[in-house]
Design an enzyme around this catalytic site. Structure first.
Site, PDB file in Angstrom:
ATOM      1  N   VAL A 178     -13.210   9.302  37.082  1.00  0.00           N
ATOM      2  CA  VAL A 178     -13.628  10.435  36.242  1.00  0.00           C
ATOM      3  C   VAL A 178     -13.832  11.704  37.075  1.00  0.00           C
ATOM      4  O   VAL A 178     -13.455  12.808  36.662  1.00  0.00           O
ATOM      5  CB  VAL A 178     -14.909  10.083  35.437  1.00  0.00           C
ATOM      6  CG1 VAL A 178     -15.255  11.210  34.475  1.00  0.00           C
ATOM      7  CG2 VAL A 178     -14.737   8.789  34.671  1.00  0.00           C
ATOM      8  N   LYS A 212     -23.276   5.919  30.644  1.00  0.00           N
ATOM      9  CA  LYS A 212     -23.947   5.406  29.437  1.00  0.00           C
ATOM     10  C   LYS A 212     -25.054   4.405  29.737  1.00  0.00           C
ATOM     11  O   LYS A 212     -26.078   4.383  29.074  1.00  0.00           O
ATOM     12  CB  LYS A 212     -22.938   4.771  28.468  1.00  0.00           C
ATOM     13  CG  LYS A 212     -21.998   3.767  29.074  1.00  0.00           C
ATOM     14  CD  LYS A 212     -20.652   4.372  29.279  1.00  0.00           C
ATOM     15  CE  LYS A 212     -19.746   3.482  30.092  1.00  0.00           C
ATOM     16  NZ  LYS A 212     -18.384   3.941  30.118  1.00  0.00           N
ATOM     17  N   GLU A 261     -21.384  14.078  26.622  1.00  0.00           N
ATOM     18  CA  GLU A 261     -20.334  13.737  25.651  1.00  0.00           C
ATOM     19  C   GLU A 261     -19.442  12.600  26.156  1.00  0.00           C
ATOM     20  O   GLU A 261     -19.034  11.724  25.392  1.00  0.00           O
ATOM     21  CB  GLU A 261     -19.469  14.978  25.376  1.00  0.00           C
ATOM     22  CG  GLU A 261     -18.477  14.804  24.266  1.00  0.00           C
ATOM     23  CD  GLU A 261     -19.133  14.552  22.909  1.00  0.00           C
ATOM     24  OE1 GLU A 261     -19.709  15.482  22.349  1.00  0.00           O
ATOM     25  OE2 GLU A 261     -19.059  13.411  22.426  1.00  0.00           O
ATOM     26  N   GLY A 274     -15.525   8.316  25.321  1.00  0.00           N
ATOM     27  CA  GLY A 274     -14.623   9.143  26.134  1.00  0.00           C
ATOM     28  C   GLY A 274     -14.313  10.495  25.532  1.00  0.00           C
ATOM     29  O   GLY A 274     -15.176  11.357  25.401  1.00  0.00           O
ATOM     30  N   ILE A 279     -13.489  11.361  22.506  1.00  0.00           N
ATOM     31  CA  ILE A 279     -13.841  11.646  21.099  1.00  0.00           C
ATOM     32  C   ILE A 279     -15.143  12.456  21.091  1.00  0.00           C
ATOM     33  O   ILE A 279     -16.151  11.995  21.621  1.00  0.00           O
ATOM     34  CB  ILE A 279     -14.039  10.343  20.286  1.00  0.00           C
ATOM     35  CG1 ILE A 279     -12.777   9.489  20.306  1.00  0.00           C
ATOM     36  CG2 ILE A 279     -14.471  10.662  18.856  1.00  0.00           C
ATOM     37  CD1 ILE A 279     -12.919   8.139  19.604  1.00  0.00           C
ATOM     38  N   GLY A 336      -5.638  -1.723  34.999  1.00  0.00           N
ATOM     39  CA  GLY A 336      -6.760  -0.838  35.331  1.00  0.00           C
ATOM     40  C   GLY A 336      -7.673  -0.536  34.168  1.00  0.00           C
ATOM     41  O   GLY A 336      -8.539   0.336  34.266  1.00  0.00           O
ATOM     42  N   GLU A 362     -12.515  -3.858  34.751  1.00  0.00           N
ATOM     43  CA  GLU A 362     -12.929  -4.005  36.141  1.00  0.00           C
ATOM     44  C   GLU A 362     -12.812  -5.461  36.556  1.00  0.00           C
ATOM     45  O   GLU A 362     -12.696  -6.348  35.716  1.00  0.00           O
ATOM     46  CB  GLU A 362     -14.371  -3.517  36.278  1.00  0.00           C
ATOM     47  CG  GLU A 362     -14.463  -2.028  36.014  1.00  0.00           C
ATOM     48  CD  GLU A 362     -15.880  -1.502  36.119  1.00  0.00           C
ATOM     49  OE1 GLU A 362     -16.688  -2.108  36.816  1.00  0.00           O
ATOM     50  OE2 GLU A 362     -16.139  -0.480  35.488  1.00  0.00           O
ATOM     51  N   LYS A 366     -23.574   2.666  24.360  1.00  0.00           N
ATOM     52  CA  LYS A 366     -23.048   3.817  23.615  1.00  0.00           C
ATOM     53  C   LYS A 366     -23.716   3.917  22.239  1.00  0.00           C
ATOM     54  O   LYS A 366     -24.011   5.011  21.764  1.00  0.00           O
ATOM     55  CB  LYS A 366     -21.527   3.696  23.473  1.00  0.00           C
ATOM     56  CG  LYS A 366     -20.825   3.860  24.820  1.00  0.00           C
ATOM     57  CD  LYS A 366     -19.381   3.422  24.764  1.00  0.00           C
ATOM     58  CE  LYS A 366     -18.721   3.569  26.115  1.00  0.00           C
ATOM     59  NZ  LYS A 366     -17.408   2.923  26.192  1.00  0.00           N
TER      60      LYS A 366
HETATM   61  N1  NAP Z   1     -13.474   5.346  34.075  1.00  0.00           N
HETATM   62  C1  NAP Z   1     -13.597   5.745  32.836  1.00  0.00           C
HETATM   63  O1  NAP Z   1     -12.613   5.849  32.087  1.00  0.00           O
HETATM   64  C2  NAP Z   1     -14.949   6.138  32.284  1.00  0.00           C
HETATM   65  C3  NAP Z   1     -15.054   6.565  30.947  1.00  0.00           C
HETATM   66  C4  NAP Z   1     -16.298   6.979  30.448  1.00  0.00           C
HETATM   67  C5  NAP Z   1     -17.398   6.935  31.286  1.00  0.00           C
HETATM   68  N2  NAP Z   1     -17.280   6.490  32.566  1.00  0.00           N
HETATM   69  C6  NAP Z   1     -18.472   6.495  33.427  1.00  0.00           C
HETATM   70  O2  NAP Z   1     -18.274   7.469  34.446  1.00  0.00           O
HETATM   71  C7  NAP Z   1     -18.940   7.055  35.637  1.00  0.00           C
HETATM   72  C8  NAP Z   1     -17.935   7.029  36.793  1.00  0.00           C
HETATM   73  O3  NAP Z   1     -16.932   6.061  36.507  1.00  0.00           O
HETATM   74  P1  NAP Z   1     -15.585   5.987  37.370  1.00  0.00           P
HETATM   75  O4  NAP Z   1     -14.684   5.108  36.583  1.00  0.00           O
HETATM   76  O5  NAP Z   1     -15.132   7.337  37.765  1.00  0.00           O
HETATM   77  O6  NAP Z   1     -16.080   5.190  38.663  1.00  0.00           O
HETATM   78  P2  NAP Z   1     -15.260   4.944  40.014  1.00  0.00           P
HETATM   79  O7  NAP Z   1     -13.826   5.255  39.834  1.00  0.00           O
HETATM   80  O8  NAP Z   1     -15.646   3.591  40.496  1.00  0.00           O
HETATM   81  O9  NAP Z   1     -15.853   6.040  41.020  1.00  0.00           O
HETATM   82  C9  NAP Z   1     -17.199   6.001  41.394  1.00  0.00           C
HETATM   83  C10 NAP Z   1     -17.484   7.129  42.344  1.00  0.00           C
HETATM   84  O10 NAP Z   1     -18.888   7.139  42.578  1.00  0.00           O
HETATM   85  C11 NAP Z   1     -19.105   7.285  43.986  1.00  0.00           C
HETATM   86  N3  NAP Z   1     -20.417   6.706  44.311  1.00  0.00           N
HETATM   87  C12 NAP Z   1     -20.878   5.449  44.076  1.00  0.00           C
HETATM   88  N4  NAP Z   1     -22.154   5.338  44.489  1.00  0.00           N
HETATM   89  C13 NAP Z   1     -22.497   6.561  44.989  1.00  0.00           C
HETATM   90  C14 NAP Z   1     -23.679   7.083  45.565  1.00  0.00           C
HETATM   91  N5  NAP Z   1     -24.771   6.343  45.723  1.00  0.00           N
HETATM   92  N6  NAP Z   1     -23.681   8.372  45.988  1.00  0.00           N
HETATM   93  C15 NAP Z   1     -22.571   9.160  45.827  1.00  0.00           C
HETATM   94  N7  NAP Z   1     -21.412   8.717  45.284  1.00  0.00           N
HETATM   95  C16 NAP Z   1     -21.392   7.434  44.875  1.00  0.00           C
HETATM   96  C17 NAP Z   1     -17.945   6.551  44.619  1.00  0.00           C
HETATM   97  O11 NAP Z   1     -17.836   6.996  45.941  1.00  0.00           O
HETATM   98  P3  NAP Z   1     -16.629   6.573  46.918  1.00  0.00           P
HETATM   99  O12 NAP Z   1     -15.461   7.383  46.450  1.00  0.00           O
HETATM  100  O13 NAP Z   1     -17.104   6.952  48.253  1.00  0.00           O
HETATM  101  O14 NAP Z   1     -16.448   5.091  46.722  1.00  0.00           O
HETATM  102  C18 NAP Z   1     -16.794   6.988  43.718  1.00  0.00           C
HETATM  103  O15 NAP Z   1     -16.292   8.226  44.104  1.00  0.00           O
HETATM  104  C19 NAP Z   1     -19.570   5.691  35.309  1.00  0.00           C
HETATM  105  O16 NAP Z   1     -20.896   5.876  34.892  1.00  0.00           O
HETATM  106  C20 NAP Z   1     -18.731   5.187  34.148  1.00  0.00           C
HETATM  107  O17 NAP Z   1     -19.456   4.278  33.319  1.00  0.00           O
HETATM  108  C21 NAP Z   1     -16.088   6.103  33.077  1.00  0.00           C
END
Ligand code: NAP
Length: 400
Positions: free
Chosen positions: A15, A97, A121, A126, A128, A179, A182, A197
């Site tokens: 994200v 969330k 939001e 996502g 929506i 992807g 997880e 949510k």
């Molecule tokens: N993926 C989706 O489609 C989606 C949709 C809606 C909501 N979300 C929410 O958005 C958030 C991020 O999801 P994501 O999918 O982007 O996760 P992700 O791809 O696993 O990326 C997580 C990021 O967080 C960083 N991180 C983890 N712990 C940290 C800390 N203590 N201090 C600083 N940085 C830290 C990681 O650092 P490194 O790069 O160094 O590993 C990485 O850059 C989550 O809460 C998820 O539930 C995700």
């Protein structure tokens, strides 16, 4: 008047990078990302190393930074970051969330006390714009129900099992390979993500802050081939559906259960990783929104929309919470379920009030009938241990 936004970004994963891309490629809106805080020092990055920090205080103690965008995958650390940022008078945009659902009351109060915006939001469905729709469009309407498909991973798995007849295990593997899921998919497949949510949406739809632990979530892990065959024979699809409903006694009920969906339901054609939300208003009737519930750019776009809203001082008003909201939460409601069981003892545990259909064979039994939701809550662990599957037959909910 617009405010200059100086962003401190936490997280540069799926994200975070999506936000970076949509912000840099957006023609109508500009904001500066001053610093990006990440965790792993070994990872190579696609952005200027001068922008990177591994120390959260670099962002949190920088007075130039007036907006914290929190996009990390660790709910506990996200909570610490968001709490500190709000306390220091910074606006916060988050997609987390789990963090929000577990600390909604405290974070809501903290944002109000510090007179800053907390926008999220992207945390629910996502791309929506459901929270903005509830806040801005349905702010004065009494809603009766909000339901839908709030989790793309389970919808992908269910689509593959029903439409393409893959087994649950093969569909999960395909979701992971693509992807969408997880390596540890528990949060998604057990219905926790959809429940978080639902807790967030309940605040904006009904003005009520639910405790996540009070809301039953039963996921799709016990879905078996026989259940899939049953659904196919009846021309149903199976979707994992949160239901949040206001009852005639002015309480609200909420739960997450798999549901058999008929072709006449708007959710029937919401397939693969897509999400759909149905809102039922007293005057407006049924409204349906569909979109991408996850993914780098769609989620990044939802985050950007919140950041952009900050530039004109936007805050959620929480009108329903502040003015009139339901008197409380209840699970004492009657629902109609399909229950695949093994022994007659299993059926006795659920205390069926009324049975409309039964089937028994050497290797497969099911019963359809009305039960009290509290029977499912009491027996949730037993159902899981015995690998019994339960699904909502429709989301008509009654009270005694
Ligand atoms: N993926 C989706 O489609 C989606 C949709 C809606 C909501 N979300 C929410 O958005 C958030 C991020 O999801 P994501 O999918 O982007 O996760 P992700 O791809 O696993 O990326 C997580 C990021 O967080 C960083 N991180 C983890 N712990 C940290 C800390 N203590 N201090 C600083 N940085 C830290 C990681 O650092 P490194 O790069 O160094 O590993 C990485 O850059 C989550 O809460 C998820 O539930 C995700």
């Amino acid at each position: 008047m617009s405010t200059k936004l100086n962003i401190g970004l936490f997280g540069f994963g799926c994200v975070g990078q999506g936000l970076y891309h949509v912000l840099n490629n957006s023609t109508g809106f500009k904001a500066d990302i001053i610093k990006v805080c990440v965790k792993n020092k070994e990872k190579s990055r696609t952005i200027d190393v001068q922008k990177i920090t591994y120390d959260k205080t670099v962002i949190l103690n920088d007075d130039i930074i007036n907006v914290v965008v929190e996009l990390i995958d660790d709910a506990t650390e996200a909570y610490n970051i968001v709490k500190t940022a709000l306390s220091k008078g910074k606006h916060v945009v988050t997609a987390n969330k789990k963090m929000l659902a577990l600390h909604l009351s405290e974070l809501y109060t903290l944002a109000q006390q510090n007179k800053v915006s907390l926008l999220y939001e992207a945390s629910a469905c996502g791309s929506i714009p459901i929270i903005r729709a509830l806040e801005e469009y349905f702010d004065n309407e009494d809603l009766e129900k909000v339901t839908g498909i709030f989790n793309g991973t389970t919808n992908y798995i269910l689509t593959k099992t029903i439409n393409e007849k893959l087994s649950y295990a093969d569909a999960l593997k395909q979701a992971q390979d693509n992807g969408f899921a997880e390596s540890d998919p528990t949060n998604d497949v057990e219905g926790f993500d959809a429940k978080y949510k639902a807790v967030i949406i309940a605040l904006h739809a009904f003005g009520i802050i639910l405790k996540a632990d009070d809301v039953l979530n039963i996921g799709i892990t016990e879905l078996g081939d026989q259940d899939i065959t049953y659904a196919q024979e009846k021309k149903y699809k199976i979707k994992l559906t949160p239901v949040i409903k206001r009852l005639p006694n002015d309480t609200v009920t909420a739960f997450v259960l798999p549901q058999f969906i008929k072709a006449t339901n708007q959710l029937f054609n919401v397939d693969n990783e897509f999400n759909g939300v149905i809102t039922e208003g007293r005057f407006s009737g049924e409204q349906f929104q569909q979109g991408r519930g996850a993914g780098s750019y769609p989620t990044g776009a939802a985050v950007l929309s919140d950041v952009s809203a900050l530039s004109y001082g936007y805050k959620y008003e929480f009108k329903k919470h502040l003015q009139k909201h339901p008197s409380g939460f209840t699970s004492d409601v009657i629902i109609t379920v399909y229950f695949r069981y093994k022994q007659s003892k299993d059926v006795e545990l659920l205390n069926f009030i009324d049975v409309s259909e039964t089937y028994k064979s050497n290797d497969y039994n099911y019963v359809i009938g009305k039960i009290n939701l509290t029977s499912l809550i009491k027996n949730k662990t037993y159902l899981k241990e015995k690998k019994l599957f339960v699904a909502l037959v429709n989301d008509v909910i009654g009270i005694l």
